[in-house]
Every structure is written in structure tokens, then in C-alpha cells.
Design a protein around this motif. Structure first.
Motif, PDB file in Angstrom:
ATOM      1  N   HIS A 199       0.809  -1.217   0.000  1.00 32.27           N
ATOM      2  CA  HIS A 199       0.000   0.000   0.000  1.00 32.27           C
ATOM      3  C   HIS A 199       0.847   1.273   0.000  1.00 32.27           C
ATOM      4  N   LYS A 200       2.159   1.137  -0.234  1.00 32.57           N
ATOM      5  CA  LYS A 200       3.053   2.298  -0.296  1.00 32.57           C
ATOM      6  C   LYS A 200       2.897   3.170   0.946  1.00 32.57           C
ATOM      7  N   HIS A 201       3.141   2.543   2.082  1.00 34.32           N
ATOM      8  CA  HIS A 201       2.919   3.225   3.352  1.00 34.32           C
ATOM      9  C   HIS A 201       3.883   4.393   3.532  1.00 34.32           C
ATOM     10  N   ASP A 228      -8.594  -2.071  13.111  1.00 27.79           N
ATOM     11  CA  ASP A 228      -8.801  -0.698  13.572  1.00 27.79           C
ATOM     12  C   ASP A 228      -8.459   0.213  12.404  1.00 27.79           C
ATOM     13  N   LYS A 229      -9.468   0.774  11.752  1.00 27.63           N
ATOM     14  CA  LYS A 229      -9.237   1.559  10.542  1.00 27.63           C
ATOM     15  C   LYS A 229      -8.390   2.799  10.815  1.00 27.63           C
ATOM     16  N   ASP A 230      -8.364   3.279  12.079  1.00 28.92           N
ATOM     17  CA  ASP A 230      -7.558   4.454  12.401  1.00 28.92           C
ATOM     18  C   ASP A 230      -6.064   4.167  12.296  1.00 28.92           C
ATOM     19  N   MET A 231      -5.709   2.893  12.209  1.00 28.12           N
ATOM     20  CA  MET A 231      -4.299   2.527  12.069  1.00 28.12           C
ATOM     21  C   MET A 231      -3.936   2.199  10.628  1.00 28.12           C
ATOM     22  N   PHE A 232      -4.868   2.416   9.693  1.00 27.88           N
ATOM     23  CA  PHE A 232      -4.596   2.201   8.268  1.00 27.88           C
ATOM     24  C   PHE A 232      -4.194   3.537   7.647  1.00 27.88           C
ATOM     25  N   TYR A 260      -3.019   4.140   4.776  1.00 28.10           N
ATOM     26  CA  TYR A 260      -3.389   4.291   3.373  1.00 28.10           C
ATOM     27  C   TYR A 260      -4.829   4.775   3.216  1.00 28.10           C
ATOM     28  N   ILE A 261      -5.597   4.715   4.302  1.00 30.61           N
ATOM     29  CA  ILE A 261      -6.942   5.283   4.304  1.00 30.61           C
ATOM     30  C   ILE A 261      -6.953   6.651   4.992  1.00 30.61           C
ATOM     31  N   GLN A 262      -6.263   6.747   6.142  1.00 25.32           N
ATOM     32  CA  GLN A 262      -6.368   7.948   6.955  1.00 25.32           C
ATOM     33  C   GLN A 262      -5.434   9.075   6.516  1.00 25.32           C
ATOM     34  N   LEU A 263      -4.309   8.757   5.880  1.00 24.30           N
ATOM     35  CA  LEU A 263      -3.375   9.797   5.455  1.00 24.30           C
ATOM     36  C   LEU A 263      -3.562  10.197   4.002  1.00 24.30           C
ATOM     37  N   LYS A 264      -4.435   9.491   3.283  1.00 28.74           N
ATOM     38  CA  LYS A 264      -4.677   9.804   1.880  1.00 28.74           C
ATOM     39  C   LYS A 264      -6.173   9.980   1.659  1.00 28.74           C
TER      40      LYS A 264
END
Length: 296
Positions: A109-111, A249-253, A255-259
Motif C-alpha cells: 500500500h506504499k505506506h 482498527d481503521k484508524d491505524m490504516f 493508506y486510508i487515513q493519510l490519503k
């Protein structure tokens, strides 16, 4: 060809058959094709043959808890801590984890932040399995998901999916955890058949893939992987279809939370099979009466 068959012709054929100058049939039998040596993938060691994929597991459990997509260590631990209470309420002793127990390869996911190493992920997996087994589970079944397979890819072929899953089992609990290389299992619960995969397909409509699989397998279906929770039926109203979300825990993803993307907002959930009935359980109190489980 076009010539009439006379009585004398038939008599001549009969004489030739009797004297063994003529035999009925098509001549020499057709040559048989050589069959390649085979083995059942995941059932026995490779023997220089080609694998056949007919070893999908089948179990009978009237009561079963189904929880997937933990994405350890990026897990909603508060939700995970509810599992023992749910099991106690439904008198469940068996757990199925159909894929993505680990988060897997950190490069897909190109973290933009440091992610857990493979060693860290295995450590959290062992702790989670030990917790579930210490808190009421007598047995746990695990299937691989795409993130577990990414874990294997990151080892550059040094580990197989079987090696990966064996490394997740805490010492002393080996006989209580069964890991399969197949991504699908069939469960019979009180004469009701359920197909539970970690399927390749996903959709923003949480029931679309499950409905298609219900028609394919002609069974009830529980689907993880999509990170969406919903309960419904197939298009002909014959089979139950449950999309269970996950224990992440989606808050630790990042690729979702920073983009900022148009990707749908994931939600959590798990399922219970209780004497054939499928029950969806989510943190949302509009969907789940948490008073039955001691409150959220």
C-alpha cells in the motif's frame, strides 16, 4: 456402400467369424494417455507430481464464531476483547478465522510510516491466539487471506503459507490450532451448509459478492475481505449471505487515513453460527443488542 446386403453375404460373414478369419470390433484399442503423478495440495507432501486442488476442508460444528481481517497488529482490541463474552452467550467453543489474521507485506500500500515487521506481526498473532484459547475457545481454525499471502511473498520464497501459519501458533497450543492452505471451508451447522472463503472479489455493495458465491456453491455464504458488514439473502431468497467486516482498527490504516480517496469507509463485524442460524454482530448498537453480551 450402396450395395444391397444379401443372404449369401451374411452367410459368408458368419463362416469367416466361425473360422476366426474375421473378428468383430474396431481393431486395436486406442492408446491410453499417461496420467501424471499427482498429490492433493495441502494434504500430503509434494512427490514430484502435479497438485490437484480437491482438499478444501469440510467441518461440522453446530456452534461457531467467525472472525476475520484482524490485520494484526492493527486490530480493534476493544472489539476483540468482546469475543469471549459472545462465545459464552452462545455457548461456543470453536473459532474460525477466514483470512487476513496478519497485515502482511508492508510494501503493497506504499505506506508513509513505519509498519510492523514480520517478526512483530507473528508475535501479536501468537498473543491473540493464546488469548482466545485461554478465554474459552477449545479449537481455532485458520484460513489464509491475501494479506497472509503477502507475508509469504515478503520472505522471497523462504517460507510457504503453511510455514507462515505454523509460526503464528503459540508454543503449547499446537494441538488446538488447525491451519489450512485453502482459502475456503464448508461448515455444516445443524444441517445448514455454509461456505466461508477469503474470496478474491470485493465490492462497495457488501452483499453482491456473497450473493454470487451463494449461487455458485448453492449454500449460505459468509464473506470477509471486503471490510463491510451486512446481512441479506441471495437474489432468489434461498440462502443467507453475511458480509462480516473485520476486527481491524481503521484508524491505524495510513493508506486510508493519510490519503484522501473515494474508497468506502470500512466497518467492523463478526458472525456467529448458532445451530444453523447465522448472526451478524457489529459494534453498531443499531445492528447488535449489546445488552445480551454485557454491554459495549
Amino acid at each position: 456402400y450402396g450395395q444391397p446386403v444379401t443372404r449369401s453375404t451374411i452367410a459368408g460373414i458368419a463362416r469367416d467369424i466361425k473360422s476366426n478369419r474375421l473378428s468383430l470390433g474396431v481393431g486395436k484399442p486406442a492408446p491410453r494417455l499417461d496420467r501424471p503423478q499427482t498429490y492433493i495440495y495441502g494434504e500430503e507432501e509434494p512427490n514430484n507430481g502435479f497438485p490437484v486442488f480437491t482438499g478444501h476442508p469440510v467441518i461440522e460444528r453446530d456452534k461457531l464464531l467467525v472472525a476475520a481481517d484482524f490485520h494484526l497488529p492493527y486490530t480493534d482490541y476493544r472489539f476483540a476483547e468482546k469475543i469471549p463474552k459472545i462465545m459464552k452467550r452462545h455457548k461456543i467453543k470453536s473459532i474460525l478465522i477466514p483470512g487476513d489474521f496478519l497485515d502482511g507485506d508492508s510494501r503493497h500500500h506504499k505506506h508513509r510510516v513505519r509498519r510492523a515487521t514480520l517478526s512483530e506481526q507473528l508475535k501479536y498473532a501468537r498473543k491473540m491466539l493464546a488469548y482466545l484459547l485461554d478465554e474459552g475457545a477449545e479449537e481455532i481454525f485458520i484460513l489464509p487471506g491475501n494479506h497472509d499471502e503477502w507475508f509469504v511473498y515478503d520472505t522471497l520464497g523462504e517460507l510457504s503459507i503453511e510455514d507462515n501459519m505454523a509460526l503464528m501458533v503459540p508454543q503449547g497450543y499446537e494441538g488446538r490450532v488447525t491451519a489450512f492452505p485453502y482459502d475456503r471451508i464448508q461448515v455444516t451447522s445443524k444441517d445448514t451448509v455454509w461456505t466461508i472463503p477469503h474470496q478474491a472479489g470485493a465490492s462497495a455493495d457488501p452483499l453482491r459478492v456473497g450473493r454470487e458465491l451463494a449461487l455458485k456453491f448453492q449454500t449460505n455464504v459468509i464473506t470477509p475481505h471486503q471490510h463491510l458488514s451486512a446481512y441479506g439473502w441471495d437474489k432468489y431468497d434461498r440462502y443467507s449471505v453475511i458480509s462480516i467486516g473485520g476486527l481491524f482498527d481503521k484508524d491505524m490504516f495510513d493508506y486510508i487515513q493519510l490519503k484522501t480517496t473515494t474508497m468506502y469507509n470500512p466497518n467492523r463485524g463478526l458472525a456467529v453460527l448458532d445451530n444453523g442460524q447465522g448472526i451478524l454482530i457489529t459494534p453498531d448498537e443499531r445492528q447488535t443488542n449489546w445488552s445480551k453480551y454485557g454491554g459495549w
